[in-house]
Structures are given as structure tokens and as C-alpha cells.
Motif scaffolding. Sequence first.
Motif, PDB file in Angstrom:
ATOM      1  N   ARG A   9      26.204  46.327  32.760  1.00  0.00           N
ATOM      2  CA  ARG A   9      27.177  47.836  32.293  1.00  0.00           C
ATOM      3  C   ARG A   9      28.736  47.908  33.123  1.00  0.00           C
ATOM      4  N   THR A  10      29.000  47.306  31.644  1.00  0.00           N
ATOM      5  CA  THR A  10      30.708  47.397  32.283  1.00  0.00           C
ATOM      6  C   THR A  10      31.632  48.816  33.226  1.00  0.00           C
ATOM      7  N   ASP A  11      30.544  50.064  33.120  1.00  0.00           N
ATOM      8  CA  ASP A  11      30.661  51.218  33.753  1.00  0.00           C
ATOM      9  C   ASP A  11      29.996  51.444  34.915  1.00  0.00           C
ATOM     10  N   SER A  74      30.825  38.528  37.421  1.00  0.00           N
ATOM     11  CA  SER A  74      31.128  39.839  36.796  1.00  0.00           C
ATOM     12  C   SER A  74      30.128  40.698  35.885  1.00  0.00           C
ATOM     13  N   ALA A  75      29.959  39.604  35.162  1.00  0.00           N
ATOM     14  CA  ALA A  75      28.384  39.844  33.934  1.00  0.00           C
ATOM     15  C   ALA A  75      27.397  39.633  33.763  1.00  0.00           C
ATOM     16  N   TYR A  76      27.176  38.733  34.779  1.00  0.00           N
ATOM     17  CA  TYR A  76      25.540  37.788  35.037  1.00  0.00           C
ATOM     18  C   TYR A  76      25.162  38.297  36.223  1.00  0.00           C
ATOM     19  N   TRP A 194      32.126  41.888  31.661  1.00  0.00           N
ATOM     20  CA  TRP A 194      32.960  41.950  32.638  1.00  0.00           C
ATOM     21  C   TRP A 194      33.348  42.935  33.424  1.00  0.00           C
ATOM     22  N   HIS A 195      33.170  43.754  34.498  1.00  0.00           N
ATOM     23  CA  HIS A 195      33.559  44.970  35.335  1.00  0.00           C
ATOM     24  C   HIS A 195      34.885  44.661  35.488  1.00  0.00           C
TER      25      HIS A 195
END
Length: 385
Positions: A9-11, A74-76, A194-195
Amino acid sequence: MPVRMRARRTDEAHRASTPLELFFDLCFVVGIAQAGRQLVHALAEGHPGHGISGYLMLFFAIWLAWMNFSWFASAYDTDDTLYRITTLVQIAGVLILAAGVPRAFEESQFTVVWFGYLVMRLAMVTQWLRAAHGCRGEERRTELRYAGGVVLCQAGWLGLLFAPERGRPWVFLVMAVAELCVPVFAERHRATAWHPHHIAERYGLFTIIVLGETISAATVAVQSALDEHDELGALLPIAAGGLLLVFAAYWIYFAVPIHLHLRSSRQAFVWGYGHYVVFGSAAAIGAGIEVAVEQSVGASHLTVLAASACVTVPAALFLFSVWLLHSRHQKRGRAQQLVLPLAAVAVLGCTFAGTYAVFASGLVCAAAVATGVALTSRQGAALSV
């Protein structure tokens, strides 16, 4: 057992760098140190064209591999056994690349560098294919485009092995553009998750590592010069100025919370790509200080002016690039906006300060920090009234 790799999750709350990511960053210091050391040798021997072009090419390879992993993680990031092993393989690749840096600089032989890059990129392709395995639709197509783009670019880098020496800079330019176009192509319909806070922290930590390598290189240079030449009077201004430069660079970079600016992939890509200049110039400051030390004790073929430029030019680039990508988004008012650009111009002017160029540059950067703090405090007081 490996878990299914899903986009995070980005948040996500409390998204911070993992110990594996910190270890990954630390191992990249080896490659940065090798590139910086070769730059010092080339500059000190009076071969700036060869040294700068070689440094830019090799630093790009190191930076791009680091950046590819950081945005993917950051994404996975699943932090399971398979993910960790694949990441450790990438670390092995950067160590192979670092071992090939001297030969690439001195003999223009890129075989070891290319093979190290191959190890890193194949591991990255494996990560993208694993992410695609558990997804469907546009998300899966994005991940497959990333995997295919990395494979094609890695094949394109073979041109460095077979092109004539004069043609290699052109091969580099073409492939560098191709590499930077892969995310644009892959994410044209769907962006990866990405976060913002995590990415900002990852870049900040890598900045600290690069600045730490700069301090280490400068310290070793001063120590060696003292042991061999006992020129304390000539070295003290360089050491003091170099320390002020690094301290100011740290302060300036971390003065603003940049994650608040990273709201879209377009903003983030420009910011992330632009850090090639930020990281490269920060590392080059350390190389420049080493050159200035060698020149001060008569161990270099450079003039005082040329040795001074080896410090002032990357320092000015760092100040301007940090302002352009980073600081200006949080500055309010013309006075705050002008501090770093004017400081960059003043640092360039310090090139003509003779043997005190490094010290003068450090004073300028320290003054820029003090001015920025004063303006921020005054503005904060005005807003509170």
C-alpha cells in the motif's frame, strides 16, 4: 516458503527501510569508493577528460542499479527467503562491478563491469517476473514490461565491449537514455505502488552513505599527506574547509521533508532521476578534496586553480541540484529561494581563492546554512504573530 509478491500500500503506516536495504546500500559504498579513487588518480595526473567521463559512466551504472532496486523494493518488498537471496545476488553483482572499475578506467576494459552488471540485472529481472507471476491485467503487463526492458538494455550494454574506444561514450549516452525510458514505457498505463515516505528515506540514507564515503576519502588523503610530507600548515585549511562542506551538504539536504512533494510518479521520477547529479557531485567532492591535498604537498601535476576547481565545481553542482530538485519546493519567498543558487555561484568564485579555495568554499556553504536557518526562523516568527 516464498509468499505471493503483492504490491504494498502506498499509504502504509510506519514504512521504513529494512536491515536488508541498509546492508544493500552499505555494499554499494565499495563501488562508489572505487570510482572516486580512479577519478582522483586521473585528475591528479592531469587527465580530466578521461577521468570525468569514466567517472560519469561508472557512477551511472552504480546509481542506476541502486535506484532500480530501491523503487522495486518500495513497491514489492516481501522480505521472505527468496527475496533476500535474490537481493544478496544483486549485492554480489555490485561487488564484481567494483572489482572491474580500475581496469575499466585504466585500460577501457568493461568486461568485468558488464558481467557484474549482468548479475545485478538478472536478479532484478527475476524479482519483476516473480511480481508478475501473482498479478493480472495491467499490473502484470507493467511488471513484464519492466523485466523485458531491463533484459533489452542489458543486451545493449554489450556495445561497450565491442564498440571502438572513441564510440563508447556514444554507446553510453544511447543506453543511458534507453535505461531512463524503461520506467516511462513500463508505467504508461499503470504506476507501481511506491511509498513516498519510504522512497524519501531511502534516498536520504544513500546520501548519508555517499557523504560518509567523502569524509572517509578526505580523511585518508590528509593522513597520508601528513605521514609522507608533514605539511600541517598547508593541509589544515583543506581539512577544515572539507569538513564544513560535508557538514553543510548534510544540513542542506535534510532541511526539508521532501516526501510531502512526491505526490505523483512524474514528480517522483524527475526527483529520483535528478539524484544522479546529487549523488555524483557529493561523491566527487571527496575526490576533489583528495586532489587538493595531493596538489598542496606537490604530489599532483595540477595547478592550484585546477585543483581548486576539482572541489568547487562538484560542490556548486550539489548546491544547485539540491535546490532545483529538493529544497525549492519548501522555500517561501524570494530570499529563501535565492540562498542556494547564490551560494553555488559564490562557491564557483572561490575557485580563484588560491590555496584557500577549499576553506573559502566551506565558509560559503556554512554561511548559506546560517542564512537559511535565520530566514526560516524569521518567517516562522512572522507567521506566528
